[in-house]
Design an enzyme around this catalytic site. Sequence first.
Site, PDB file in Angstrom:
ATOM      1  CE  LYS A   1     -29.834 -71.051 -68.612  1.00  0.00           C
ATOM      2  NZ  LYS A   1     -29.341 -70.032 -67.682  1.00  0.00           N
TER       3      LYS A   1
ATOM      4  CE  LYS B   1     -26.885 -74.973 -67.295  1.00  0.00           C
ATOM      5  NZ  LYS B   1     -26.435 -73.683 -66.658  1.00  0.00           N
TER       6      LYS B   1
ATOM      7  CG  ASP C   1     -25.365 -70.931 -68.918  1.00  0.00           C
ATOM      8  OD1 ASP C   1     -24.182 -70.610 -69.120  1.00  0.00           O
ATOM      9  OD2 ASP C   1     -25.836 -71.112 -67.769  1.00  0.00           O
TER      10      ASP C   1
ATOM     11  CG  ASN D   1     -22.773 -73.286 -66.756  1.00  0.00           C
ATOM     12  OD1 ASN D   1     -23.611 -74.118 -67.095  1.00  0.00           O
ATOM     13  ND2 ASN D   1     -23.058 -72.328 -65.885  1.00  0.00           N
TER      14      ASN D   1
ATOM     15  CG  ASN E   1     -24.617 -67.197 -63.699  1.00  0.00           C
ATOM     16  OD1 ASN E   1     -24.291 -67.659 -64.790  1.00  0.00           O
ATOM     17  ND2 ASN E   1     -24.725 -67.958 -62.630  1.00  0.00           N
TER      18      ASN E   1
ATOM     19  CG  HIS F   1     -27.895 -68.220 -61.328  1.00  0.00           C
ATOM     20  ND1 HIS F   1     -27.812 -68.645 -60.019  1.00  0.00           N
ATOM     21  CD2 HIS F   1     -27.269 -69.151 -62.076  1.00  0.00           C
ATOM     22  CE1 HIS F   1     -27.159 -69.788 -59.978  1.00  0.00           C
ATOM     23  NE2 HIS F   1     -26.814 -70.112 -61.201  1.00  0.00           N
ATOM     24  CB  SER F   2     -32.367 -71.131 -61.366  1.00  0.00           C
ATOM     25  OG  SER F   2     -32.880 -72.138 -60.509  1.00  0.00           O
TER      26      SER F   2
END
Length: 400
Positions: A191, A193, A220, A222, A269, A320-321
């Site tokens: 993944k 970021k 992701d 965000n 998420n 999610h982490s």
Amino acid sequence: MNPATPAPLDAAASRAGRPHDARRDMKVTDVDVWVVNLPLVNPFTSSFETKTGETRTVVRIRTDEGVEGWGETMWGRPVAAIVRSMAADLIGTSPFALEGFHRKQHMVPFFYGYLGYAAIAAIDVACWDAMGKATQQSVTDLLGGAVRDEVPITALVTRADAPGSTASALPAALAEHARRVVTEGGFEAVKLKGTKDAAGDVAILRALREALPDVNLRVDPNAAWSVPDSIRAGIALEELDLEYLEDPCVGIEGMSQVKAKVRIPLCTNMCVVRFEDFAPAMRLNAVDVIHGDVYKWGGIAATKALAAHCETFGLGMNLHSGGELGIATAAHLAVVSSTPVLSRAIDSMYYLHADDIIEPLHLENGRLRVPTGPGLGVSVDEDKLRHYAAVNEREGDLTG
């Protein structure tokens, strides 16, 4: 005593015609809270921060039967303060009385948002650990038993993994880094970021796909991209066969607009973070995969309930982490091990931490082995716990 063996009758219980239940009669006597700072192996960059370590809140409950339960959750001192404020309501009750605890604290997330969910989850996980130890069962078995004994985790790639690279050299540098991580670690999923630079993220993903043609690839940002940029980037990424595109833009409405134009599954998420968000997301056809999280959703049972919702509506689910250390990771592993719909490589920053406060979990070939001992099945190193709590006392909570 074997948990399957009926408990003996005490005199009062016998006269009342009911069996004595030591587990129900067990009471919480103490709640201890620490805030710890632990370093990361390398800096970790997302679209909104670069961090070099984690701040986590750790909780221990003790009972009059000598049973201890450990929990750990997101963030630091503000969450720890909420946990301490709830401790008085927990003392004198059984760790098995979780429904009553959650009902009594149900307004905490209303007033404190994510911090409230995280605080409740810390106590929730500690109670599950205590329940498992009291019954000599693993949390996995208490949740229905294992459907998998190992859990694949995702290799996480950020721009911080190629320090000093120019914009033009960055895609190739990150692709080489990811190839090396996958080769050495045996990861099945990668993944990226993302950042506010949607075009730059697309270029990096193309390089990642070329270097790693067989991995499950995700990105992701965000919610850093606009809706138009999300649509443009999503269409450009369709040829790369991404597993999913996670939170490219803000909100259920924005995600719905992207999903109508892009043929990549959308994951979130950030816009489905409470059960109140679920119905609007379904009505607007906004998401395909939902990321759960024991610490953002307020506990283990809530996360299992989210899994049931996802299965009912034909959605995928993943975890999610938020930077879990060993205690929190063990709780996530118990949930994944006992939940069939959680079949993807989960997000986990566990392998990026330079140390832990437990005896380390077993990681091999990109997979974490699910602990099988009573409760969470982990052993806390209290010397390390005190050491990293002292670091937090000196430095305060890490903010980036």
